[in-house]
Design a protein around this motif. Structure first.
Motif, PDB file in Angstrom:
ATOM      1  N   PHE A  70       0.823  -1.203   0.000  1.00  0.00           N
ATOM      2  CA  PHE A  70       0.000   0.000   0.000  1.00  0.00           C
ATOM      3  C   PHE A  70       0.867   1.266   0.000  1.00  0.00           C
ATOM      4  CE2 PHE A  70      -3.051  -3.002   2.014  1.00  0.00           C
ATOM      5  CZ  PHE A  70      -4.076  -2.882   1.068  1.00  0.00           C
ATOM      6  N   PHE A  71       2.161   1.130   0.305  1.00  0.00           N
ATOM      7  CA  PHE A  71       3.006   2.309   0.524  1.00  0.00           C
ATOM      8  C   PHE A  71       4.048   2.504  -0.575  1.00  0.00           C
ATOM      9  CE2 PHE A  71       2.070  -0.014   4.468  1.00  0.00           C
ATOM     10  CZ  PHE A  71       1.056   0.807   4.934  1.00  0.00           C
ATOM     11  N   GLY A  72       4.012   1.650  -1.579  1.00  0.00           N
ATOM     12  CA  GLY A  72       4.961   1.773  -2.669  1.00  0.00           C
ATOM     13  C   GLY A  72       5.291   0.422  -3.268  1.00  0.00           C
ATOM     14  N   HIS A  73       5.787   0.462  -4.495  1.00  0.00           N
ATOM     15  CA  HIS A  73       6.248  -0.756  -5.161  1.00  0.00           C
ATOM     16  C   HIS A  73       7.772  -0.710  -5.227  1.00  0.00           C
ATOM     17  CE1 HIS A  73       2.221  -1.531  -7.501  1.00  0.00           C
ATOM     18  NE2 HIS A  73       2.031  -1.251  -6.218  1.00  0.00           N
ATOM     19  N   MET A  74       8.399  -1.825  -4.876  1.00  0.00           N
ATOM     20  CA  MET A  74       9.865  -1.873  -4.870  1.00  0.00           C
ATOM     21  C   MET A  74      10.305  -3.119  -5.640  1.00  0.00           C
ATOM     22  SD  MET A  74      12.525  -1.681  -1.668  1.00  0.00           S
ATOM     23  CE  MET A  74      12.332  -3.381  -1.077  1.00  0.00           C
ATOM     24  N   VAL A  75      11.107  -2.918  -6.668  1.00  0.00           N
ATOM     25  CA  VAL A  75      11.597  -4.029  -7.474  1.00  0.00           C
ATOM     26  C   VAL A  75      12.836  -4.605  -6.799  1.00  0.00           C
ATOM     27  CG1 VAL A  75      12.438  -4.749  -9.725  1.00  0.00           C
ATOM     28  CG2 VAL A  75      10.698  -2.971  -9.572  1.00  0.00           C
ATOM     29  N   ARG A  86       5.657  -8.822   3.675  1.00  0.00           N
ATOM     30  CA  ARG A  86       4.493  -8.458   4.482  1.00  0.00           C
ATOM     31  C   ARG A  86       4.821  -7.807   5.824  1.00  0.00           C
ATOM     32  NH1 ARG A  86       1.698 -14.216   4.036  1.00  0.00           N
ATOM     33  NH2 ARG A  86       3.914 -14.727   4.314  1.00  0.00           N
ATOM     34  N   PRO A  87       5.956  -8.159   6.497  1.00  0.00           N
ATOM     35  CA  PRO A  87       6.208  -7.503   7.788  1.00  0.00           C
ATOM     36  C   PRO A  87       6.635  -6.039   7.660  1.00  0.00           C
ATOM     37  CG  PRO A  87       7.374  -9.613   7.610  1.00  0.00           C
ATOM     38  CD  PRO A  87       6.887  -9.254   6.251  1.00  0.00           C
ATOM     39  N   VAL A  88       6.911  -5.561   6.449  1.00  0.00           N
ATOM     40  CA  VAL A  88       7.482  -4.222   6.286  1.00  0.00           C
ATOM     41  C   VAL A  88       6.371  -3.182   6.198  1.00  0.00           C
ATOM     42  CG1 VAL A  88       8.865  -2.753   4.802  1.00  0.00           C
ATOM     43  CG2 VAL A  88       9.517  -5.144   5.140  1.00  0.00           C
ATOM     44  N   GLY A  89       6.447  -2.208   7.092  1.00  0.00           N
ATOM     45  CA  GLY A  89       5.472  -1.122   7.092  1.00  0.00           C
ATOM     46  C   GLY A  89       6.070   0.152   6.544  1.00  0.00           C
ATOM     47  N   PRO A  90       5.293   1.239   6.507  1.00  0.00           N
ATOM     48  CA  PRO A  90       5.764   2.480   5.883  1.00  0.00           C
ATOM     49  C   PRO A  90       6.973   3.095   6.580  1.00  0.00           C
ATOM     50  CG  PRO A  90       3.687   2.826   7.058  1.00  0.00           C
ATOM     51  CD  PRO A  90       3.911   1.353   7.008  1.00  0.00           C
ATOM     52  N   GLY A  91       7.195   2.749   7.861  1.00  0.00           N
ATOM     53  CA  GLY A  91       8.301   3.367   8.576  1.00  0.00           C
ATOM     54  C   GLY A  91       9.528   2.496   8.703  1.00  0.00           C
ATOM     55  N   ASP A  92       9.521   1.290   8.160  1.00  0.00           N
ATOM     56  CA  ASP A  92      10.678   0.402   8.344  1.00  0.00           C
ATOM     57  C   ASP A  92      11.093  -0.291   7.051  1.00  0.00           C
ATOM     58  OD1 ASP A  92       8.514  -1.210   8.150  1.00  0.00           O
ATOM     59  OD2 ASP A  92       8.856  -2.302  10.023  1.00  0.00           O
ATOM     60  N   PRO A 112       8.096   5.635  -8.964  1.00  0.00           N
ATOM     61  CA  PRO A 112       7.794   6.208  -7.646  1.00  0.00           C
ATOM     62  C   PRO A 112       6.729   7.284  -7.630  1.00  0.00           C
ATOM     63  CG  PRO A 112       9.929   6.985  -8.463  1.00  0.00           C
ATOM     64  CD  PRO A 112       9.496   5.886  -9.379  1.00  0.00           C
ATOM     65  N   PHE A 113       6.445   7.910  -8.782  1.00  0.00           N
ATOM     66  CA  PHE A 113       5.460   8.994  -8.774  1.00  0.00           C
ATOM     67  C   PHE A 113       4.265   8.699  -9.670  1.00  0.00           C
ATOM     68  CE2 PHE A 113       9.515  11.110  -7.684  1.00  0.00           C
ATOM     69  CZ  PHE A 113       9.176  11.482  -6.381  1.00  0.00           C
ATOM     70  N   ARG A 114       4.060   7.426 -10.001  1.00  0.00           N
ATOM     71  CA  ARG A 114       2.853   7.078 -10.756  1.00  0.00           C
ATOM     72  C   ARG A 114       1.641   7.322  -9.851  1.00  0.00           C
ATOM     73  NH1 ARG A 114       2.444   1.226 -13.408  1.00  0.00           N
ATOM     74  NH2 ARG A 114       4.325   2.023 -14.418  1.00  0.00           N
ATOM     75  N   PRO A 115       0.522   7.827 -10.414  1.00  0.00           N
ATOM     76  CA  PRO A 115      -0.669   8.043  -9.582  1.00  0.00           C
ATOM     77  C   PRO A 115      -1.040   6.783  -8.808  1.00  0.00           C
ATOM     78  CG  PRO A 115      -0.979   9.037 -11.731  1.00  0.00           C
ATOM     79  CD  PRO A 115       0.314   8.258 -11.803  1.00  0.00           C
ATOM     80  N   TYR A 124       2.316   4.849  -5.927  1.00  0.00           N
ATOM     81  CA  TYR A 124       3.021   6.059  -5.510  1.00  0.00           C
ATOM     82  C   TYR A 124       3.838   5.743  -4.262  1.00  0.00           C
ATOM     83  CZ  TYR A 124       3.693  11.053  -4.577  1.00  0.00           C
ATOM     84  OH  TYR A 124       4.234  12.293  -4.378  1.00  0.00           O
ATOM     85  N   TRP A 125       5.140   6.073  -4.309  1.00  0.00           N
ATOM     86  CA  TRP A 125       6.048   5.712  -3.218  1.00  0.00           C
ATOM     87  C   TRP A 125       5.793   6.575  -1.994  1.00  0.00           C
ATOM     88  CZ3 TRP A 125       9.873   1.929  -2.883  1.00  0.00           C
ATOM     89  CH2 TRP A 125      10.722   2.017  -1.785  1.00  0.00           C
ATOM     90  N   GLU A 126       5.489   5.909  -0.838  1.00  0.00           N
ATOM     91  CA  GLU A 126       5.263   6.628   0.414  1.00  0.00           C
ATOM     92  C   GLU A 126       6.125   6.097   1.558  1.00  0.00           C
ATOM     93  OE1 GLU A 126       0.923   8.157   0.796  1.00  0.00           O
ATOM     94  OE2 GLU A 126       0.787   6.126  -0.035  1.00  0.00           O
ATOM     95  N   PHE A 127       6.958   5.088   1.277  1.00  0.00           N
ATOM     96  CA  PHE A 127       7.852   4.606   2.324  1.00  0.00           C
ATOM     97  C   PHE A 127       8.791   5.727   2.775  1.00  0.00           C
ATOM     98  CE2 PHE A 127       7.050   0.327   0.420  1.00  0.00           C
ATOM     99  CZ  PHE A 127       6.651  -0.325   1.582  1.00  0.00           C
ATOM    100  N   GLU A 128       9.098   5.747   4.058  1.00  0.00           N
ATOM    101  CA  GLU A 128      10.047   6.723   4.576  1.00  0.00           C
ATOM    102  C   GLU A 128      11.460   6.176   4.389  1.00  0.00           C
ATOM    103  OE1 GLU A 128       9.019   7.403   8.632  1.00  0.00           O
ATOM    104  OE2 GLU A 128       6.906   7.828   8.151  1.00  0.00           O
ATOM    105  N   VAL A 129      12.300   6.928   3.694  1.00  0.00           N
ATOM    106  CA  VAL A 129      13.690   6.522   3.469  1.00  0.00           C
ATOM    107  C   VAL A 129      14.589   7.454   4.274  1.00  0.00           C
ATOM    108  CG1 VAL A 129      15.533   6.232   1.779  1.00  0.00           C
ATOM    109  CG2 VAL A 129      13.173   5.657   1.164  1.00  0.00           C
ATOM    110  N   SER A 130      15.269   6.901   5.276  1.00  0.00           N
ATOM    111  CA  SER A 130      16.149   7.716   6.118  1.00  0.00           C
ATOM    112  C   SER A 130      17.586   7.694   5.623  1.00  0.00           C
ATOM    113  CB  SER A 130      16.092   7.227   7.569  1.00  0.00           C
ATOM    114  OG  SER A 130      16.469   5.853   7.652  1.00  0.00           O
ATOM    115  N   ASP A 131      17.941   6.697   4.815  1.00  0.00           N
ATOM    116  CA  ASP A 131      19.310   6.612   4.298  1.00  0.00           C
ATOM    117  C   ASP A 131      19.252   6.117   2.847  1.00  0.00           C
ATOM    118  OD1 ASP A 131      21.936   6.270   3.680  1.00  0.00           O
ATOM    119  OD2 ASP A 131      22.408   4.938   5.355  1.00  0.00           O
ATOM    120  N   TRP A 132      19.495   7.037   1.921  1.00  0.00           N
ATOM    121  CA  TRP A 132      19.396   6.683   0.500  1.00  0.00           C
ATOM    122  C   TRP A 132      20.521   5.771   0.051  1.00  0.00           C
ATOM    123  CZ3 TRP A 132      15.191   7.186  -2.301  1.00  0.00           C
ATOM    124  CH2 TRP A 132      14.199   8.051  -1.823  1.00  0.00           C
ATOM    125  N   ASN A 133      21.515   5.565   0.881  1.00  0.00           N
ATOM    126  CA  ASN A 133      22.556   4.596   0.533  1.00  0.00           C
ATOM    127  C   ASN A 133      21.996   3.173   0.476  1.00  0.00           C
ATOM    128  OD1 ASN A 133      24.944   6.323   0.388  1.00  0.00           O
ATOM    129  ND2 ASN A 133      24.617   6.639   2.583  1.00  0.00           N
TER     130      ASN A 133
END
Length: 348
Positions: A70-75, A86-92, A112-115, A124-133
């Motif tokens: 629900f918070f984004g698609h990640m390849v 499934r255990p991964v939520g928007p903040g982790d 990441p910005f598809r409607p 649409y990507w909504e996961f919180e990314v704290s470290d882009w590395n």
């Protein structure tokens, strides 16, 4: 080194596609691809019989999966085993990325910005990314005729912003290919530059993408080399630290050492467009193309490039540079647009 023409985002009827793996592979081969990544939504069952399909169609298949949440698609690609999303939520999301990396896989943001919902749940990507590395790449071009679509232009700017912040992050294209429909729209290709050794092709492809040795195009393959002090660097490479400049010199009294330092603050750039790749699978009208050298300091060079004069050399200042990439602009289907771009060469 050798180039591999890849389609890195595909689906079969094991998720929401309308094609078998064999039909997908045959279609990709007919379009001149060397390799596909199978990235069905939240399953890897479509990979059954992969080796036989590879032999029958003469194409390589990289295992993968698209985490569809629900918070984004990640390849995720390069995995041998299913990694539970499934255990991964928007903040982790970083916990999920760690599991992918533990298995030797890599992960990228898909479109990441598809409607998003209700048009496309979680696109649409909504996961919180704290470290882009922790993110290996961003799919900045999605679907067909990608560069003219606003959500892709936004993704390209987003990638550029991360480069400006100092992150060494690759960019790719992906058709998000679900069925074998004919189309007249230009198709993008991600070329990966592989090391020539005895390692499995999948491992070399993953290594190439994680190192940023990739270039993306609707037609000719664009390449970039930068030379400094007798050493040549390619896409994805990191150029060692340059001497600090900003000093002024009296040319009559400058020492040889000082003059050398000033001269070395420039780098020589060679950009080349190979119009022979995937011959017959794309068309461009005769025209004069524009080649730009873009960087965190803005566009440092702009010149003309022709099909029969496909190389440009330039000397650009390296002061304060974090990254540099090449872009090829021109007209396709009556629209002036970005036709191809390289990933970055980085500067310490």
């Amino acid at each position: 080194m050798s180039w591999l023409a890849c389609e890195l985002h595909t689906h079969t009827f094991h998720s929401d596609g309308k094609q078998s793996l064999s039909e997908l592979a045959a279609g990709a081969k007919a379009l001149g691809f060397d390799c596909i990544a199978l990235t069905d939504h939240n399953t890897m069952t479509g990979l059954a019989g992969k080796e036989e399909v590879e032999r029958e169609n003469g194409i390589s298949i990289i295992p993968g999966m698209e985490w569809t949440t629900f918070f984004g698609h990640m390849v995720t690609i390069g995995l041998d085993r299913y990694v539970d999303w499934r255990p991964v939520g928007p903040g982790d999301i970083h916990a999920g990325l760690a599991k992918v990396h533990e298995q030797g896989g890599i992960a990228g943001m898909a479109h990441p910005f598809r409607p998003g919902s209700p048009m496309c749940t979680g696109c649409y990507w909504e996961f919180e990314v704290s470290d882009w590395n922790d993110i290996d790449y961003i799919e900045v071009w999605s679907t067909t005729f990608a560069p003219v679509k606003n959500n892709n232009a936004r993704a390209y700017r987003f990638w550029t912003d991360r480069l400006n912040e100092g992150y060494r992050l690759a960019a790719t294209s992906g058709r998000d290919w679900h069925h074998q429909e004919p189309t007249d729209e230009p198709l993008s290709v991600t070329y990966l530059r592989l090391e020539d050794n005895d390692a499995p092709l999948r491992d070399r492809a993953i290594q190439a993408l994680s190192s940023g040795r990739a270039t993306v195009t609707l037609g000719p393959r664009l390449d970039l080399e930068i030379s400094r002090e007798g050493t040549t660097y390619g896409i994805g490479d990191v150029i060692p630290g340059l001497p600090e400049s900003g000093q002024t010199f009296d040319q009559e009294h400058v020492s040889a050492v000082q003059l050398s330092a000033v001269q070395s603050s420039f780098v020589q750039v060679l950009a080349t467009a190979d119009f022979s790749v995937r011959s017959g699978h794309w068309e461009l009208p005769e025209q004069t193309f524009t080649l730009k050298l873009d960087s965190n300091q803005g566009v440092l060079f702009e010149g003309s490039l022709l099909r029969d004069l496909p190389q440009i050399t330039a000397e650009v200042p390296a002061e304060e540079l974090k990254w540099l990439r090449a872009e090829l602009w021109g007209i396709i289907h009556g629209v002036r647009t970005l036709i191809a771009f390289t990933n970055a060469v980085y500067f310490e």
